[in-house]
Each structure stands twice: as C-alpha cells, then as structure tokens.
Design an enzyme around this catalytic site. Structure first.
Site, PDB file in Angstrom:
ATOM      1  N   THR A 125       4.983   5.555   4.099  1.00 36.04           N
ATOM      2  CA  THR A 125       3.918   4.949   4.913  1.00 36.04           C
ATOM      3  C   THR A 125       4.309   4.904   6.389  1.00 36.04           C
ATOM      4  OG1 THR A 125       3.306   3.615   3.021  1.00 36.04           O
ATOM      5  CG2 THR A 125       2.567   2.826   5.172  1.00 36.04           C
ATOM      6  N   GLY A 159      10.899  -1.114   1.957  1.00 35.51           N
ATOM      7  CA  GLY A 159      11.805  -2.227   1.665  1.00 35.51           C
ATOM      8  C   GLY A 159      13.246  -1.799   1.868  1.00 35.51           C
ATOM      9  N   GLU A 169       0.755   1.378  -3.608  1.00 36.43           N
ATOM     10  CA  GLU A 169       0.554   2.379  -4.665  1.00 36.43           C
ATOM     11  C   GLU A 169      -0.922   2.734  -4.842  1.00 36.43           C
ATOM     12  OE1 GLU A 169       3.001   3.979  -5.828  1.00 36.43           O
ATOM     13  OE2 GLU A 169       4.581   2.682  -5.056  1.00 36.43           O
TER      14      GLU A 169
END
Lengths: 603, 603
Positions: free
Chosen positions: B81, B120, B363
C-alpha cells in the site's frame, strides 16, 4: 502523474450554489469548558459542580462555596453513578444518615457495588464532590439527595480520612480525563453540606420535602436537548472530513484510459456519505428547535406551568437516543469511507468516535430513553382512544384515520404518499408512527390478556415499544427539517436544502421499507421509484457536496484533521504529521537495543 | 443488599442443555504469531515476509534469505500500500527500473503519493521489506513485482542510504505495532533481489512472464477466507463478554417489590444480543466451510484445474465483507449493551473493536469486495439467461422459477415461505437474492440503453449491485448454518442450534422485511407472525444463553475481560483492576503540583 495537492471542490465553478450557506454549528456545543470539543479534567467542575451549586444551594451555601469554587480553590465533580448502578437511580446504594446528636450526616459506601464510579475529574483532580446518596433521617429513607463532600486536603491534596479515591483506569477514549472512583467510610459532614435549596433536614432531623419533584426534571431535559446538538456537531465534523477527503482521493478507473476519478464520484461513496450529510443538517435543525422549545417552556415552568414538560421530557429522551445512535454509526461510516487513512488518528475520526460514543450511554442509556418515550406514546394513545384531545408532537394519535390503520395486505389499500412531495412524506412518517404505536399498544393489551401482569406485558412488548419510539422520533425529525425549509428565503439555498430533506426522507423510507409496505403507505412500484429517485438526488447533490460541508464553517484548527483540511493538501501533511510521531524522535528506537538484539543473540 | 459475586448462569440447573457444545473457535485464528489475537511488530515478518519467501523465492533465494529470516537476523515486512493507493493495485506508483549495465534494479518513490504507507513493523522494527513496485525493463512496464529491499543496516539498524523510513503515527488501535512509511530514493538492488520463482528478468533485461496469473489469486482467497473466521472469533468473544455480564448485572425493577432482575431478562437486551450470538455461530460454520473449500480447491489448483476458483474468489470477497461488517457493528452493540462499563478497557471490548475494525478495510475494502462478488453474480445471471448451466452457490440463477420473479404487488402472488421451516426460509433467502441480482442486472441494462457506456452503467447501478451481493451472501450464510444442523447428532444440541439458526434467519428477514415483501415472498400477516415468533425464540434461548457462550470455550486469560470473567465476580475485580491504573501509582498526581497549584496562585 502526481496525486498530491488536488484540492477538494471548493471552487464555485464546480457547484451551483453561488452563496455558501451560513450554517454555523458552533452554538450547539457546550461552551463553558476551556477547550470546547476536547474532554478535560475540569469539565465536571465547570459543567456540573458549579451549575449544581447555582441551582440547588441555599444563599448561605452560595456564600460559603461559590467563590472558592469559582477561583478553583474548591475543584469539584458530580458523583452519582455507582459501580453497580447507573440508569436506575432508585437502586443507588450510597447512604447519608443524619445524626441529630452532632448535627452531621454520616456517609457510607456499604458494598462494593455502591462505590461511586465514572465521574470525570474525580480520580486525581477534584478536592470536593457533590455526592448523591440515599438520605436517612429519624429512621426513614427519603431517597436521593445531594451532598457536598470534601475528598482531598485543600493544601496537600491528600485524600481525607474515610475517603478512598482514585482513577478507574484506561478507557476507549477520554484519556485526558481522570474518571474516578470514590468509596466513603463513615465520612462525617456538617448538616450545612446537604444542598438544601429545595429539600431540607432540620437540625432535629425533621425532613422537609421539596416543593415540586419536577424541578430536577428540567436539567435532564436541558442536557438531553444539548446532546441532540452534539450529535449534529459530531456528524457535521465527520461529514466535513469524509466528504472533503473523498474529493481529494482518487482511485481506480471509471472509464478506461481516463485518470483515476475522485472517490466522491462513485455512487456507493455518495450513498454512504450524502444521507449522513442530510442527517447532519436535519439534526442541526432539530437541535435548534429543542433549545428554543426548552427556553420557551422554561419560562412557563418558572411561572409554575408544567403542562408542556411531559411532552418535552418524552421528546428529549427519544431524540437523545435517536440522534446519538444515528451519529454514532454515522461517524464510523465516515471513518471507514476514508479507507485506511480514516484509521489513522491524523484523520481525527477515531477521536471523534471515542469521545462521542459515550453519549449513547450517559445521561440516560439509549434503550431506556426510547422506552421512556414509548411510555408517553402509549399513554397518549390510550388518552386519544378515550376521546381526550392531545396536543404537541403526539396530536396525530387523535386523528381519526389512524384508528382505522391496520396492517393488511399492501395492495389492498390505496397508498397515500406522494414520493416527491415533502409534506406528503411527513404525512407518511406520521402514519407509520401511528401504526407502530398502535401495534405496541395492542401487544401490551394481548400480553395482559394472557398474563394479567402489567410489568411482564410491558417487557414482552419492549421490542415493539422501541420501534414505535424510533418511528415517532423519525417523524419528528422529518417534520422539523421540512418546517425549517419554510424559513429559508434564498432560492438557491432553499433548493439545495430541499434536495437534502428529500434525500433524508426517502433514504429513511428505504431503510425501513418493510414498515411502509406493511402499513400500506407505499406500494411496491413506489419503492422502486424511490430507489431510482435517490440515485438522482445523489447526482444532484454531488456538485454541492463540498460546499455543503464548508457551510458548517468548522475551521481547520477545530477540525484538527489532516484528511479534512480545507486546502486539500492531504498527502504532504500526512507525511509531515507522521514524521512528528513520537516513535520517530530517534532513527533507531530503543526497542532494537533492548529486545531485538538480545533476542537475536539467543536464537 | 449486595450486588456482588452473583455468578452468570453457568449452573446446568438454569439451562436445559446437559452437555456444553464443544465449539472451539480457536482454530479459526492465524496461529503463526507469537501471541495470537494481539497485534505485534513481528506479525508481518511471520505472517507475510516468510510466507512470501516460501511462495515466491527461487531455491537460490531461499538459500540466501530464508535461514537469516528464520533466525530473526533479517526482519522483514511486506510493503504494498502507498499513501495515495490502496485497493487499486494498478495505481501503485513505486518503480523498479532494471539497469542491464550493472545488473541492478533502481527503486524509486517518484511522488509523495507513492510513499509506502501502513506496513506493520516497517517503521522501526524491520531491516528488510518486500516491496511491490512497477517493473520497468528495456523500456517496457510489466506491472507489479516483488523485490527484497534491505532498509536498515544489519548491525547498527540505521536506515541505509536512499531510504527514508519511519513510523506513521498514532492510530485508532494497533498501538503495539510500528506501522511505517518508506520512501525510496534511487535505491540500487542486485538483480537477485527480485523474487523470481514465477516471473523473471534475465541478466540482459529480458522479461519472462509467469506461467499463470491465477497463482497469486489463491493467497488472496486464503486470507479472505481466514478473515471470515476472524469475524466469528471477534463476535464470539464480544458475545461471551456481553452475555455473561448481562447475567451478572442487575438493574431496575421488572415486578414491583422484587429484587432487580438480571439485565439479560429484559427483552430489549435479548433482542440486542441473541441475534448476534446466532450470528457468531453462523460465522463459525461459514469459516469452517470456507477453509474446507479452500483446501479442497487448492488440491485442484495444484493439478492445474482452476475451474472452481472464480466461484471461490467471488464467495470469499463477498463473505469477507458481509461477515466483517456484521461483526464490526456487532462488537459495538455488545460493548454498548454493557452500559458504561463497556467503555472501560477492562471490558476488553474497546480493544476487540479497534483491532478488528481494520478488517473492513484491509485485504480488499468491503464495498469493493461486494462489487467484485456482484460482478460474478451479474456475469452468472447473464450466462443463465443465455441457457448455460451454472454450478456452485449461484446455481439458483438457473432455476426457471426465478425468471418469472418480478417485483409486484405483494398480495398478488402466493407466498412461498413457511416461517417455521428452515429449509423453506433458505428457499426464501435464495429467491430474495435471485430477485435482487435480477434488479441489479436490469438496472445496468436500462442504464446502457440511456448512456451506452458500460462503466457508467455499472457505477450508476452500484447501490443495487452491493444490495444483490449482500443478499447473496446472506443466503449462503443461512444455507450453510442450516446445512450444518444436518451434521449434528445430539438431540439437545441439535435443538438449541436449530433455535439459533431459526432466530438468525427470521431476524435477518425483519431487518430486510421490505425486500421479502417487495419480492412477494412473505405476506404482511406473516411479517407479524415472524415478530411474535422472534420473541418466543428469545425466551427459549434465555436459559441456554450463557451455556452457548461458554461453549465457545474462550478462557479467561485469552478473553482478558473483567466483565466477561467466567466466575462472574465482576465488581470486585473491576475495583482491583482500577486500583492498578497507572494514575494511581501516587496518591497525589504530579499534575497537582505542576498545573493546579500554579493555576490557583494566578487566579
């Protein structure tokens, strides 16, 4: 191809509203706190402790307590809720027992469940609390009364003897506030510390009743009316952020080969946000109406005329629940409509949500509020049935035609609603409410026939009762929005607000289409037409959408949202905001030396 | 009167289930992380970096990268992303340009909007990242490919030259995780750092295509199927907390003079929680089905048979959205049903919510997911219309009778559904889905007639398309729940699960009653009967409710909720938990000396 610096559609060329609508939502907030919109440890001192003194203290108590409180020598809070008791006030267990020998009250928390819990500023900040306790004197209990209880030493700030006080720990939001607990162990107070403007305890222990039970009613009504305005405020902010960002964010392809469109051009995005925009406007008008009505009725109350209070009480309870629930879920729809970035606190949406959501619970839990309104509706329904003339928002229960309303095959009854006429839609909402009140009242009747117990009949009809209240509130909101249009002279503004009002009304119908079909108020072909009409309204609103949130006039400083910035320079400022993250104060975080390196060495 | 220590209804005397149902929801979670259920900085290393190596690295790359990664010398994350691009992968802007002269890739973030955002563990923890970038070689762009990019020095952990990396700042939840940003400035990588198991770049820059585009498809399907299980998990935990607490909490009066009842005895509380309990069970079974189906089809895929993949892809997309949305709002209903205490983090519900809610966005954003499923449904509808035989979950589109389904006056068509028969209700949901797919397909057709542009027609039908997908998923869930009952031999368990399944099906009808009335599947009198039947089912479930959440078998340690404790000693432990609040480490907080005292002195 750059995606940055694209501004939202403030450009008047892009919308057909020449003048921005001056709808400031500012006045809806409680302006007594230091930073409006942000919870603070002193909120309850300013918002509850001082006002309670003003309303319930005797002149002598005012002389004694007010100036020190005004000067922040006394910092107070309002301690009502207990760990085991919230909405049901009669269940509160804290006791204040009068001892005529010493002319003192002895306060106690007799059980774990009676520990005071939740008051803001109680944990660490306050040195006084107004404590609600069951008053016992001369062997009788007289119910809840308010006492001014010193809890911390005025100079050292240490808890006083008999006082166990502290913070209740981390919460969903409100992390700036030390919500606290308070356990009272034989705390002795002079008789003068009971707030005695209305009820009194004489030195010998004689209890003197307050002149009217209804006086405390007014404050509740006032606060609930204010919360309606806060719902409008929270939703306006959320819509401002989501709609501006949706004009900045570009994604995917609508037409092959063309640049990525603004996500606000997607029908699904409009369908998420524009009904909420309409709701925000509706709630602003409802909030204005509630404040006006409250002030009008307050005049009557001061002259001893309580006749309109039950109506206002019922309306404020239901609308408090109706608007907070809608705003609560609406904020989250706004947040999720911003995709991943809505989850970042830079969007401000997480903070808006966690600070607003308690409004569904405090000042009367929403389901309980809906049932209070339902009690008034069912009572009014019975009165109308008995031939009494009703006034106010429930007068529709008098109208003869509803008496004939019966759920019946949809096609068997001529439909009554013109889907393009707001006045007719208001009528439709009214008839829906009348039908659902009737269904709830009949359910109680039927249950009574089976069981002959009023309380069980009520509980076994509770789903229907909440549904009836919800329909009643929905009717009131649609009606007030429609009424408001009559006050607007400017043609362009009238036109766009009418579009919003129509969207609000029609969207509400699709969300409750079963009710309207069941009651025979709309036909199946009409439902299809409504779906088509909603799509048209979304397209009509698209060019005005950004102007309509700009009109809320929430400045960047107050909005405090990177996504919702007026200038639309979202990505640059998001990057800048991120670089200021506390974790970025060093290039190599201490966790590397403390944990990762030793962990590697062990593997 | 003490309100403490009242235990929830674990007592078998109180419910008629002799055996607790052993429905462990444990297997539905991703067990690869160190602490399942709690987000951690290493989650993406374990859950994405290592698996991506396993799936996409060549044997040489495995030799080079795998063991160091396994030993946590290399700590990696997965960077896809970007700040300006999420769901629409083709829009990603990061470039990897091959330089045959040095046999290196040159990676760049050409714009602010191309900065990698959200991964993350990227901010502070990772020293490597798998970066998705547009591959350019010999003047052509070949779309997204994955590259292993060292980002921090292996011994000092300082960012490497050309790398700007850091934490993206505070979020709604996931505060344990350093979600990060990554800006690449002419970062040179050896050719061997592109993951080349499938697509390749030869030393001279020649591009070699992967054997099948569909291989990456499988991972997406797998992850979305897993998320269905996570929805079940989050909702099961929330129901466990809210239902146990509702058996401990006492409030108000039902019958005058009697003690305060458990709040679970209120019809409104049952109406909030029992449909969610039924939903949790439904989603557990759907999750089990999805995993089983995935593993069955994976076998086929490995043998080159992709025939069932489109169906599974469509189903997993829609069910991911359907279940996460339902769980998301359900968690909040559970939290608010606990009153004020639900707002305390001691309840665990705020943490469950903030950690679950991103599942609606990551997702595959939910609305986009619904539209993907809709694309499959509309395609299938066209195929059926053209006489093709469909298989799988959409085979109902073949059934002749639906071809005659037309929205029409409700009373004009005989109703087809027996409201007490689950099989008949499944049929009803199926016909509703068929009707809504047809309405969406017709909307597209009509739009095409007006505008003759496929993309605009699609966008102008998007509301209908999402509605059709939602109805399709709802049908699948009701059907799988009903199918599951057939596998249960024990009579008592079969009986209570049938009650739950019936409640799930009937409650879904009342929430969408307009659809069923419009399609003529149910009559108005039947809708009234359904309301009455739901009340009966709530009463029937009441004695089993606590046993039904106990059956989820979520231990106190994992539940981590003071309100949801198995032993029901809520208030004592709430008090104990509060006393451990960081703010209580001193009796007088430093803010008194730092702020309050000086402030007073100034007034």
């Amino acid at each position: 191809m750059t995606h940055c610096g694209r501004k939202p559609d403030h450009d008047p060329q892009k919308h057909n509203l020449i003048t921005l609508i001056p709808v400031s939502v500012g006045p809806t907030i409680n302006n007594i706190s230091v930073h409006p919109d942000r919870p603070e440890p002193l909120d309850l001192h300013l918002g509850m402790f001082l006002p309670t003194l003003l309303n319930q203290a005797t002149p002598e108590q005012m002389d004694h307590f007010f100036m020190p409180s005004w000067n922040l020598e006394i910092i107070g809070t309002y301690a009502q809720t207990e760990i085991g008791h919230g909405t049901h006030l009669r269940g509160l267990e804290t006791t204040a027992t009068y001892d005529p020998a010493t002319q003192e009250f002895v306060l106690n928390s007799p059980t774990v469940s009676s520990i005071k819990w939740w008051p803001g500023g109680l944990g660490k900040t306050s040195n006084h609390a107004i404590v609600l306790a069951q008053l016992h004197t001369l062997g009788n209990c007289h119910g809840l009364h308010a006492f001014i209880v010193p809890i911390r030493d005025m100079s050292t700030h240490e808890p006083l003897p008999g006082i166990v006080v502290g913070d209740i720990g981390p919460k969903f939001g409100f992390s700036e506030v030390d919500n606290g607990f308070l356990k009272l162990e034989n705390v002795r107070l002079p008789r003068e510390n009971m707030l005695m403007k209305y009820a009194k305890v004489e030195p010998d222990g004689t209890y003197v009743k307050p002149p009217s039970e209804k006086l405390t009613y007014g404050t509740m009504v006032f606060i609930r009316s204010m919360i309606v305005g806060q719902s409008a405020q929270a939703l306006s902010k959320s819509c401002t952020i989501a709609i501006r960002y949706s004009a900045v964010r570009h994604q995917s392809e609508l037409r092959p080969g063309e640049p990525e469109p603004q996500i606000l051009d997607y029908q699904t995005q409009q369908y998420k946000l524009f009904p909420l925009l309409a709701t925000a406007y509706a709630f602003i008008f409802v909030g204005q109406y509630m404040r006006k009505t409250y002030h009008r009725i307050t005049g009557d109350i001061n002259q001893g005329d309580f006749s309109e209070l039950p109506e206002l009480h019922a309306l404020s309870a239901g609308l408090k629940a109706f608007t907070t629930w809608a705003a609560n879920s609406g904020i989250e729809v706004c947040r999720m409509s911003c995709g991943g970035h809505g989850y970042s606190r830079s969007s401000a949406l997480p903070d808006i949500y966690v600070n607003f959501t308690p409004a569904c619970t405090y000042e009367g839990e929403n389901t309980v509020m809906m049932l209070q309104t339902a009690r008034y509706l069912v009572k009014s329904y019975q009165r109308a049935k008995n031939g009494q003339q009703l006034s106010g928002s429930v007068s529709y229960l008098n109208e003869a035609e509803h008496q004939r309303l019966q759920p019946q095959p949809v096609a068997a009854r001529p439909t009554v609603v013109d889907i393009n006429d707001l006045a007719s839609l208001v009528e439709g909402y009214k008839l829906r409410a009348a039908t659902l009140v009737q269904i709830a009242a009949k359910s109680i009747q039927q249950e009574l026939q089976h069981r002959k117990n009023q309380e069980d009949a009520w509980n076994n009809s509770a789903i229907d009762l909440v549904r009836a209240s919800d329909a009643h509130c929905h009717y009131v909101v649609v009606k007030l929005f429609t009424d408001k249009l009559g006050e607007i002279g400017d043609t362009a503004i009238h036109s766009v607000l009418s579009t919003l009002a129509l969207l609000y009304a029609l969207h509400g119908i699709t969300q409750n289409s079963g009710d309207f079909l069941q009651a025979g108020l709309l036909s199946v072909p009409q439902m299809m037409l409504i779906s088509a009409r909603i799509k048209e309204l979304l397209s009509q609103l698209r060019p005005n959408a950004v102007a309509l949130v700009d009109a809320f006039d929430i400045r960047d400083k107050k909005l405090n949202s990177v996504l919702g910035r007026y200038d639309g320079n979202v990505y640059e400022h998001l990057f800048e905001w991120a670089r200021r993250s506390p974790l970025n104060s060093t290039e190599v975080h201490e966790s590397f030396h403390k944990y990762l390196k030793p962990l590697r060495a062990k593997l």
